[in-house]
Write an enzyme that holds these catalytic residues in place. Structure first.
Site, short mmCIF file in Angstrom:
data_model
loop_
_atom_site.label_atom_id
_atom_site.label_comp_id
_atom_site.label_asym_id
_atom_site.label_seq_id
_atom_site.Cartn_x
_atom_site.Cartn_y
_atom_site.Cartn_z
N ASP A 678 0.83 -1.20 0.00
CA ASP A 678 0.00 0.00 0.00
C ASP A 678 0.87 1.25 0.00
OD1 ASP A 678 -2.72 1.16 0.22
OD2 ASP A 678 -1.94 1.95 2.12
N LYS A 682 1.45 4.27 -2.87
CA LYS A 682 1.30 5.70 -2.58
C LYS A 682 2.51 6.51 -3.02
CE LYS A 682 -1.85 5.02 1.34
NZ LYS A 682 -2.02 5.10 2.81
#
Length: 815
Positions: A678, A682
């Site tokens: 994750d 980003k």
């Protein structure tokens, strides 16, 4: 004297006719009246159907006649006292018998001429006017009936006869000079030749009848009574926000009526315009409403546009070729051949190069027009000087109308810009020299969207309606809907944004409501909706074709992320917190950005990084202003920050990860957060938004999870593995304490390289005191060299993520 005309809906049945009688009785107290009436609602259509069936030897025409008879007898019985019905019922039945005789002749002969059609269609007005005249006599003795055929004389062009005004006006003046009745009832639509043969004035001809009489008698005004409160800024059946027009000029009214404003029949205005007789359009069912006043006065107002109208069922025919350039008479030949086959041209535009002429006609005339044009130019077509005409059907003409438009610059620009933003393709454009009309031909499927978006632009005080299609109504989705419900009134009053949620979908069910889903009941509506399916969802969004549509993805689903291009290509904006699309292959990321620009459909994903924090927006502004990002350091996972901030000797790693999930800080699959994937997504998005090309595989992921934890296939096994490797996590914590540091999962980009991983953060670092679920990002740029630009705040949680999505939606509303 005043002339009152009542349309078919006003006299649809006995109940409505009683309202008409009340209006007439009230007005007759002060003025002499001529009351012109249409056939009962739908009766003209029924007569036409019966005639066609009879001519085709279909005996079911008799059933239609029986229906027509029943309609009129029921009306008469409800309006006339029983004691006076006998003779009147006999008269109505004699008229019906005459109709039956005519239809039987059509049946036996198997043919239907235009002359016979006019006679058959005349029965609607003959029956309605007779019944209304007799009903009026019940309370107004000084009233009478006059057959319009005796006064209005025409040529023998059956179906749409031309009035002989010299004879007609004299007959009308002579009759009313000797008539002492307070009210005279007359049938509309029908007339006759000088030989007494029935003719009609065209569909909508009852308006024309009333105008002819008004002009001949120099009436005070002409009142058209219908079922709406006058002319509207747009068709209220298509544009719910349409407003009645209080005053309008003859020319504006003619333009609007020509383009489909059906409350007024276009030729109606001509006789009264010459005499400057005002027309007042009123509502039979709301007689106290102001209505629309039509006169020769041009009213000054802030808005130069008076109305938006349209014509359906249009075919565009284009004649083009080098053989037309500089050749005199090409246009003349084209229009001459159309005139010869009795085809009316509604729309004309010609290229300045003379290479092509484009005309708009009704779909029903398309085949005849194509054949006639190709035959007329067959020599040039054979010589390849001119192409065979190009025919495009299922189109629509939309038009902006306003007498003052010529005094305002930029109206056409606003019109076409508004349509373009909503993916409404314009096939042809025309603007008259008077500049009171700007017309465009568009696809018929886009007409509702076009009318609504234009009305919003020109009439709704800049209020923009946003139509949301939301996929994903879990923790974040629920908060998002709560926020919309809470702020809906504020947004409309203060930001002039009207938010409507048209569709909601979870993994099991989906629900659509074109008028907007009542948000207080959304949960039960979704649960009782149809089975959820991504392709069906897309199809429905496209089919609804609503203006200012926004697809909102609040999922973490890869398949959903792969549908964004389908929305963007339809000029449907995309707002998403789903990071998969923007962290997928660089070509896909660039394609989505390009589609957004190409189709003028915003693609916003602020919540991809930092939830509600303005991180991506800041990067965009830096790059747009000419700055360059050289280095990024960041803690980008609110869930991991929450976990490592709460992980302690007394609070096990397993338990704190569980708690993070309960509070909605982690993805449904917590491995996505804990694996570093994750965070890698980003930082990749920030790198790409900073103008660098990079793939997810280029980012080094220094995972702190044991490989056995990563290899689990479900959440239960994953959490068991966290217990199994309890000592591993405790050792990480112990090392941090021994070095007076804190554990933070950090993302770094510098010198074209990127990495993510767990780091020991010393006390002098700005990352050290990062509490709770906060995120922090440091940008080192050409302008921020020694002291980085720092953004810090809550970076996880349903409420802040929802607010970030909401902010993106509002951004679109402000574009």
């Amino acid at each position: 004297m005043k002339i009152l005309k009542f349309g078919g809906t006003s006299v649809a049945n006995a109940q409505n006719i009683k309202l008409v009688l009340d209006i007439v009785n009230t007005k007759a107290k002060n003025d002499k009246l001529v009351v012109v009436v249409s056939a009962l609602s739908k009766v003209t259509d029924l007569l036409h159907q019966a005639a066609i069936k009879a001519a085709n030897n279909d005996e079911s025409y008799k059933e239609i006649v029986a229906e027509i008879e029943k309609k009129h007898l029921e009306a008469l019985k409800a309006l006339i006292p029983v004691s006076e019905q006998s003779g009147l019922l006999s008269h109505v039945k004699r008229i019906i018998n005459h109709l039956e005789t005519l239809l039987e002749g059509c049946f036996l002969l198997g043919e239907l001429s235009n002359r016979t059609t006019d006679t058959i269609l005349s029965f609607g007005e003959l029956l309605s006017s007779y019944i209304i005249a007799e009903a009026l006599k019940q309370n107004l003795k000084n009233s009478s009936y006059k057959d319009s055929r005796e006064l209005i004389k025409t040529n023998a062009n059956y179906g749409k006869a031309t009035v002989n005004f010299e004879v007609t006006n004299q007959l009308i003046v002579n009759y009313f000079a000797s008539n002492e009745s307070q009210v005279v009832v007359m049938p509309g639509f029908i007339a006759s030749t000088l030989d007494g043969i029935n003719t009609t004035l065209g569909r909508g001809g009852s308006d024309y009848t009333a105008a002819i009489i008004a002009a001949a008698l120099n009436a005070v005004d002409l009142e058209i009574w219908t079922d709406v409160n006058g002319m509207f800024t747009a068709n209220p059946k298509i544009v719910k926000q349409a407003q009645p027009i209080a005053t309008i000029s003859y020319q504006e009214a003619m333009e609007l009526s020509h383009f489909g404003a059906k409350v007024l029949y276009p030729p109606t205005i001509q006789p009264v315009l010459r005499k400057n007789i005002p027309i007042l359009i009123k509502n039979t069912f709301e007689p106290e409403a102001e209505g629309t006043y039509i006169s020769n006065k041009v009213t000054s107002q802030n808005n130069p546009v008076k109305g938006i109208s349209h014509i359906d069922n249009i075919t565009l025919i284009t004649l083009e070729g080098p053989g037309m350039i500089g050749v005199a008479g090409s246009s003349k030949r084209l229009f001459e051949v159309l005139s010869q086959v009795n085809i009316n041209v509604i729309f004309i535009t010609q290229a300045s190069s003379e290479h092509s002429i484009c005309i708009g006609i009704l779909n029903s005339d398309a085949q005849n027009a194509e054949q006639a044009i190709n035959k007329a130019f067959e020599v040039e077509i054979a010589q390849n000087k001119i192409d065979a005409c190009i025919v495009e059907k299922n189109l629509c003409i939309i038009a902006l109308v306003g007498e003052n438009m010529k005094n305002h610059q930029g109206l056409s620009g606003r019109m076409f810009s508004t349509l373009g933003k909503n993916n409404v393709n314009i096939r042809a454009i025309a603007q008259g020299a008077s500049e009171r009309n700007i017309s465009a031909v568009i696809n018929e499927r886009d007409v509702k969207k076009a009318l609504n978006t234009l009305h919003e632009t020109f009439f709704e005080e800049n209020t923009k309606q946003l139509n949301l299609f939301v996929m994903g109504v879990g923790n974040v989705g629920e908060k998002f809907i709560e926020q919309i419900h809470q702020q809906k009134k504020y947004l409309k009053e203060n930001l002039k944004i009207n938010l409507r949620v048209i569709a909601l979908s979870n993994s099991r069910k989906m629900y659509f409501d074109e008028e907007g889903i009542p948000l207080k009941d959304w949960k039960s509506l979704v649960e009782n909706g149809e089975k959820s399916d991504s392709e069906t969802f897309i199809s429905k969004v496209k089919a609804l074709n609503l203006r200012n549509s926004i697809f909102v993805d609040i999922t973490a689903n890869e398949n959903v992320s792969k549908t964004y291009d389908q929305y963007l290509k339809q000029s449907i904006a995309v707002v998403t917190c789903n990071k998969i699309a923007c962290s997928s292959a660089y070509d896909n990321y660039k394609n989505l950005k390009n589609l957004s620009r190409q189709f003028k459909a915003p693609f916003l994903f602020e919540t991809n990084v930092g939830a509600g924090l303005p991180i991506i927006d800041t990067v965009k502004h830096l790059i747009a202003s000419g700055d360059k990002v050289n280095k990024i350091q960041a803690v980008l996972s609110g869930s991991l920050n929450f976990i490592f901030n709460n992980f302690s000797d007394s609070y096990s790693f397993h338990d704190v990860v569980k708690e993070a999930g309960v509070q909605g800080f982690t993805e449904p699959d917590p491995k996505i957060d804990l694996s570093g994937v994750d965070v890698a997504r980003k930082i990749l998005i920030l790198i790409r938004e900073s103008g660098y090309q990079m793939e997810i595989e280029d980012i080094k992921n220094n995972s702190f999870l044991p490989s056995e934890c990563m290899s689990t296939t479900n959440n239960d096994d994953f959490f068991k593995s966290l217990i199994t490797y309890k000592s591993h996590f405790e050792n990480l914590l112990a090392e941090a304490k021994s070095k007076e540091s804190r554990l933070k999962f950090v993302a770094t980009f510098e010198n074209g390289k990127a990495s993510v991983g767990l780091e020991l953060i010393p006390k002098d670092s700005p990352f050290y005191n990062l509490e709770g679920k906060d995120n922090i990002v440091q940008f080192y740029t050409d302008r921020y060299i020694d002291q980085p630009l720092l953004i810090k705040g809550a970076g996880a949680g349903a409420a802040v993520t929802a607010s970030g999505i909401f902010a993106d939606v509002i951004r679109i509303g402000n574009i």
